[in-house]
Design an enzyme around this catalytic site. Sequence first.
Site, PDB file in Angstrom:
ATOM      1  N   LEU A  19       0.795  -1.174   0.250  1.00 56.27           N
ATOM      2  CA  LEU A  19      -0.016  -0.020   0.184  1.00 56.27           C
ATOM      3  C   LEU A  19       0.776   1.258  -0.042  1.00 56.27           C
ATOM      4  O   LEU A  19       1.525   1.579   0.808  1.00 56.27           O
ATOM      5  CB  LEU A  19      -0.975   0.028   1.278  1.00 56.27           C
ATOM      6  CG  LEU A  19      -1.632  -1.114   1.689  1.00 56.27           C
ATOM      7  CD1 LEU A  19      -2.748  -1.027   2.658  1.00 56.27           C
ATOM      8  CD2 LEU A  19      -2.667  -1.626   0.241  1.00 56.27           C
ATOM      9  N   ALA A  21      -0.291   4.707  -1.505  1.00 59.63           N
ATOM     10  CA  ALA A  21      -0.848   5.469  -2.324  1.00 59.63           C
ATOM     11  C   ALA A  21      -1.328   6.906  -1.659  1.00 59.63           C
ATOM     12  O   ALA A  21      -1.491   7.819  -2.019  1.00 59.63           O
ATOM     13  CB  ALA A  21      -2.607   5.037  -2.721  1.00 59.63           C
ATOM     14  N   ARG A  26       3.074  15.391   5.814  1.00 59.52           N
ATOM     15  CA  ARG A  26       3.884  15.601   6.785  1.00 59.52           C
ATOM     16  C   ARG A  26       5.118  15.682   6.540  1.00 59.52           C
ATOM     17  O   ARG A  26       6.050  16.273   7.174  1.00 59.52           O
ATOM     18  CB  ARG A  26       3.724  14.802   8.068  1.00 59.52           C
ATOM     19  CG  ARG A  26       2.563  14.887   8.940  1.00 59.52           C
ATOM     20  CD  ARG A  26       2.389  14.222  10.383  1.00 59.52           C
ATOM     21  NE  ARG A  26       2.038  12.820   9.937  1.00 59.52           N
ATOM     22  CZ  ARG A  26       2.204  11.710  10.672  1.00 59.52           C
ATOM     23  NH1 ARG A  26       2.922  11.844  11.844  1.00 59.52           N
ATOM     24  NH2 ARG A  26       1.817  10.651  10.203  1.00 59.52           N
ATOM     25  N   LYS A  33       6.037  10.598  -0.600  1.00 64.13           N
ATOM     26  CA  LYS A  33       6.645  10.107   0.896  1.00 64.13           C
ATOM     27  C   LYS A  33       7.356   8.999   0.539  1.00 64.13           C
ATOM     28  O   LYS A  33       8.470   8.548   1.064  1.00 64.13           O
ATOM     29  CB  LYS A  33       5.474   9.864   1.758  1.00 64.13           C
ATOM     30  CG  LYS A  33       6.043   9.229   3.110  1.00 64.13           C
ATOM     31  CD  LYS A  33       5.084   9.330   4.233  1.00 64.13           C
ATOM     32  CE  LYS A  33       4.080   8.325   4.393  1.00 64.13           C
ATOM     33  NZ  LYS A  33       3.386   8.146   5.525  1.00 64.13           N
ATOM     34  N   ASP A 113       5.857   2.818   3.398  1.00 64.21           N
ATOM     35  CA  ASP A 113       6.521   3.578   4.288  1.00 64.21           C
ATOM     36  C   ASP A 113       7.239   3.165   5.367  1.00 64.21           C
ATOM     37  O   ASP A 113       7.420   3.625   6.422  1.00 64.21           O
ATOM     38  CB  ASP A 113       5.695   4.986   4.599  1.00 64.21           C
ATOM     39  CG  ASP A 113       4.517   4.535   5.310  1.00 64.21           C
ATOM     40  OD1 ASP A 113       4.126   3.187   5.649  1.00 64.21           O
ATOM     41  OD2 ASP A 113       3.820   5.537   5.746  1.00 64.21           O
ATOM     42  N   GLY A 150      -3.324   1.652  15.553  1.00 63.57           N
ATOM     43  CA  GLY A 150      -4.640   0.901  16.015  1.00 63.57           C
ATOM     44  C   GLY A 150      -4.277  -0.113  17.081  1.00 63.57           C
ATOM     45  O   GLY A 150      -3.168  -0.499  17.106  1.00 63.57           O
ATOM     46  N   ARG A 343      36.765   9.545 -11.868  1.00 64.58           N
ATOM     47  CA  ARG A 343      35.390   9.603 -12.380  1.00 64.58           C
ATOM     48  C   ARG A 343      35.108   8.417 -13.352  1.00 64.58           C
ATOM     49  O   ARG A 343      35.917   7.475 -13.554  1.00 64.58           O
ATOM     50  CB  ARG A 343      35.392  11.023 -13.033  1.00 64.58           C
ATOM     51  CG  ARG A 343      35.460  12.218 -12.199  1.00 64.58           C
ATOM     52  CD  ARG A 343      35.760  13.659 -13.115  1.00 64.58           C
ATOM     53  NE  ARG A 343      34.840  13.760 -14.008  1.00 64.58           N
ATOM     54  CZ  ARG A 343      34.955  14.341 -15.266  1.00 64.58           C
ATOM     55  NH1 ARG A 343      35.899  15.077 -15.451  1.00 64.58           N
ATOM     56  NH2 ARG A 343      33.841  14.595 -16.032  1.00 64.58           N
ATOM     57  N   ASN A 387      55.465   7.268 -15.953  1.00 66.91           N
ATOM     58  CA  ASN A 387      55.432   8.157 -14.773  1.00 66.91           C
ATOM     59  C   ASN A 387      54.633   9.503 -15.478  1.00 66.91           C
ATOM     60  O   ASN A 387      55.475  10.081 -16.288  1.00 66.91           O
ATOM     61  CB  ASN A 387      56.914   8.094 -14.250  1.00 66.91           C
ATOM     62  CG  ASN A 387      56.757   9.212 -13.249  1.00 66.91           C
ATOM     63  OD1 ASN A 387      57.093   8.868 -12.015  1.00 66.91           O
ATOM     64  ND2 ASN A 387      56.928  10.516 -13.173  1.00 66.91           N
TER      65      ASN A 387
HETATM   66  C1  UD1 Z   1      -2.955   2.042   9.844  1.00 64.60           C
HETATM   67  C2  UD1 Z   1      -4.129   0.896  10.253  1.00 64.60           C
HETATM   68  C3  UD1 Z   1      -3.729   1.089  12.129  1.00 64.60           C
HETATM   69  C4  UD1 Z   1      -2.174   0.705  12.082  1.00 64.60           C
HETATM   70  C5  UD1 Z   1      -1.531   1.945  11.321  1.00 64.60           C
HETATM   71  C6  UD1 Z   1       0.007   1.330  11.237  1.00 64.60           C
HETATM   72  C7  UD1 Z   1      -6.182   1.076   9.265  1.00 64.60           C
HETATM   73  C8  UD1 Z   1      -7.537   1.489   9.382  1.00 64.60           C
HETATM   74  N1  UD1 Z   1      -5.268   1.564  10.123  1.00 64.60           N
HETATM   75  O1  UD1 Z   1      -3.408   3.231  10.283  1.00 64.60           O
HETATM   76  O2  UD1 Z   1      -4.365   0.125  12.529  1.00 64.60           O
HETATM   77  O3  UD1 Z   1      -1.973   0.885  13.380  1.00 64.60           O
HETATM   78  O4  UD1 Z   1      -1.671   1.467   9.823  1.00 64.60           O
HETATM   79  O5  UD1 Z   1       0.758   2.303  10.702  1.00 64.60           O
HETATM   80  O6  UD1 Z   1      -5.687   0.353   8.441  1.00 64.60           O
HETATM   81  N2  UD1 Z   1      -2.891   3.900   2.101  1.00 64.60           N
HETATM   82  C9  UD1 Z   1      -3.441   3.856   0.718  1.00 64.60           C
HETATM   83  N3  UD1 Z   1      -4.491   4.283   0.425  1.00 64.60           N
HETATM   84  C10 UD1 Z   1      -5.356   4.815   1.328  1.00 64.60           C
HETATM   85  C11 UD1 Z   1      -4.942   4.823   2.805  1.00 64.60           C
HETATM   86  C12 UD1 Z   1      -3.823   4.436   3.051  1.00 64.60           C
HETATM   87  O7  UD1 Z   1      -2.589   3.478  -0.196  1.00 64.60           O
HETATM   88  O8  UD1 Z   1      -6.489   4.946   0.880  1.00 64.60           O
HETATM   89  C13 UD1 Z   1      -1.517   3.350   2.200  1.00 64.60           C
HETATM   90  C14 UD1 Z   1      -0.599   4.572   2.926  1.00 64.60           C
HETATM   91  O9  UD1 Z   1       0.235   5.169   1.938  1.00 64.60           O
HETATM   92  C15 UD1 Z   1       0.317   3.777   3.765  1.00 64.60           C
HETATM   93  C16 UD1 Z   1      -0.565   2.962   4.582  1.00 64.60           C
HETATM   94  O10 UD1 Z   1      -1.668   2.630   3.627  1.00 64.60           O
HETATM   95  O11 UD1 Z   1       1.491   3.269   3.437  1.00 64.60           O
HETATM   96  C17 UD1 Z   1      -1.236   3.061   5.873  1.00 64.60           C
HETATM   97  O12 UD1 Z   1      -2.106   4.275   5.817  1.00 64.60           O
HETATM   98  P1  UD1 Z   1      -2.355   5.369   6.925  1.00 64.60           P
HETATM   99  O13 UD1 Z   1      -3.078   6.356   6.336  1.00 64.60           O
HETATM  100  O14 UD1 Z   1      -0.741   5.660   7.315  1.00 64.60           O
HETATM  101  O15 UD1 Z   1      -2.867   4.473   8.026  1.00 64.60           O
HETATM  102  P2  UD1 Z   1      -3.028   4.747   9.394  1.00 64.60           P
HETATM  103  O16 UD1 Z   1      -4.227   5.326   9.491  1.00 64.60           O
HETATM  104  O17 UD1 Z   1      -1.907   5.309  10.099  1.00 64.60           O
HETATM  105 CA    CA Z   2       0.295   5.775   9.298  1.00 62.04          CA
END
Ligand code: UD1
Ligand code: CA
Length: 485
Positions: A19, A21, A26, A33, A113, A150, A343, A387
């Site tokens: 995942l 997207a 931040r 990112k 990430d 979570g 180089r 040389n």
């Molecule tokens: C999520 C978990 C949380 C966990 C945490 C760990 C859920 C609902 N919650 O929270 O329980 O403790 O990760 O870091 O899953 N992403 C997408 N598309 C989206 C949303 C997110 O690709 O629509 C990707 C982000 O780029 C990222 C990952 O999913 O790599 C996690 O997304 P993020 O928004 O950071 O999740 P959290 O809300 O922090």
């Molecule tokens: Ca997160």
Amino acid sequence: MTTPDPASSQTRPLDVIVLAAGAGTRMKSDLPKVLHPVAGRPMVGWAVKAAQDLGARSIVVVTGHGAERVEAALGGEGVAFARQDQQLGTGHAFLCGAEGLSGDGDVLVLYGDTPLLSEATLRDLLADHRAEGSAMTVLTGELPDATGYGRIIRGAGGEVERIVEEKAASAEEKAVREFNSGVYVMDRRAPELARRIGNDNAAQEYYLTDLLELYRAEGGAVRAFKLSDPDEVMGANDRRQLADAETVMRRRITQNLMKEGVTIQAPDTVRIEDTVQISRDVLLEPGVILTGQTVIESGAVIGAYSVVGDSRIGAGAIIKPHSVLESAEVGAGADVGPFARLRPGTVLGEGVHIGNFVETKNARLDRGVKAGHLAYLGDVTIGTETNVGAGTIVANFDGVNKHQSSVGAGVFIGSNSTLIAPRSVGDAAFIAAGSAVHEDVPEGAMAVARGKQRNVEGWSRRYWGGLREKVDVKLPWLSGWLKKG
Ligand code: UD1
Ligand code: CA
């Protein structure tokens, strides 16, 4: 529910969905990112590498924010991409990625990430999932304060019941130290079940964590696999966390190298990318940076504050401090620097000596060549034992084109000579110091290519004599010499 066959579960194919997207606001960056590098590799590249190292059958990266750039950065890695145009939550992202799965293997979810997650941990997670015959295994960690994550809510018997997001957690749930890393391994029903995830929550997002309860409703066994080191799932959401991740990764890399017999005098000061290969008994002085496809053979020394990228350093070679090497090859026993710059296209044979303030580019220097001081050697081949005097310049550029030159073996190039390219100098030739060599030099010849010297007797006395008053004030020794005469 079908009981998994433990024998075949070991060989079940593995599909990985990464995942990646999310926006990552931040980071305050124009770069997506997941493309921020840790130890030289974009973060999402670490997730892909982990999946590859696990022997995944397929890898799908879900892209959204900065999709083109993320996809371009991962092109050629053998991964597929799924676009998530709107970031509707992790559950939605998962569905986007799961669309093309063949539906007969285990599914592993990784984030783009969390670069520190190790292959070893993922192997343990998979082995546990398969050995237990679980439907879904959540990788969890424990922190004194798990704010932001979570939380894992367990039932009376210790079984994993659900995951509650920070936003929805009660005070009691917030006190739970076990957190969801966001990494899961699931059986092949995952894409099917994920379709039932809704967005009926405060954030109106599709939560992948809801999958856990959906599995339980189907009678599937959901378990947690706890990380021994919660640092492994540390996400890099801002620049400070990015630096923390870099520190952890750097330490991991240096510790591995030391375990393999590399001496690192000040491990916290060096930066070594994980693609670098270093043999035992190599010595790395403080402040060294080693990147890309660099290979360092045994017994070599890399001096303080040297930067070596995509280069090969032969056995026992010494790179003295403050040298910079880029796509260069250094033969066994050669010594380079201090303050040398090699180089791309530089190939140094065995025992070559390159001293301070020497720059080479597309230059082959055969065994035993010496270029001790202040030279530019570009687009040239130089034969054995030649040389190269201090201040030698190969003038390879005529303002429009670069030209290639060759110098034979056993040649002596006097200091401060210029070889105007394209030039060829035969074996065992001599070039008088200060020559501007604009014609080829045959084997064994001596070339003198400079104005003939003329000494004008008494000239100084006449010159300074005319300036006597000024000399008296500023140059007392010279003034005395003039008076003596
Ligand atoms: C999520 C978990 C949380 C966990 C945490 C760990 C859920 C609902 N919650 O929270 O329980 O403790 O990760 O870091 O899953 N992403 C997408 N598309 C989206 C949303 C997110 O690709 O629509 C990707 C982000 O780029 C990222 C990952 O999913 O790599 C996690 O997304 P993020 O928004 O950071 O999740 P959290 O809300 O922090
Ligand atoms: Ca997160």
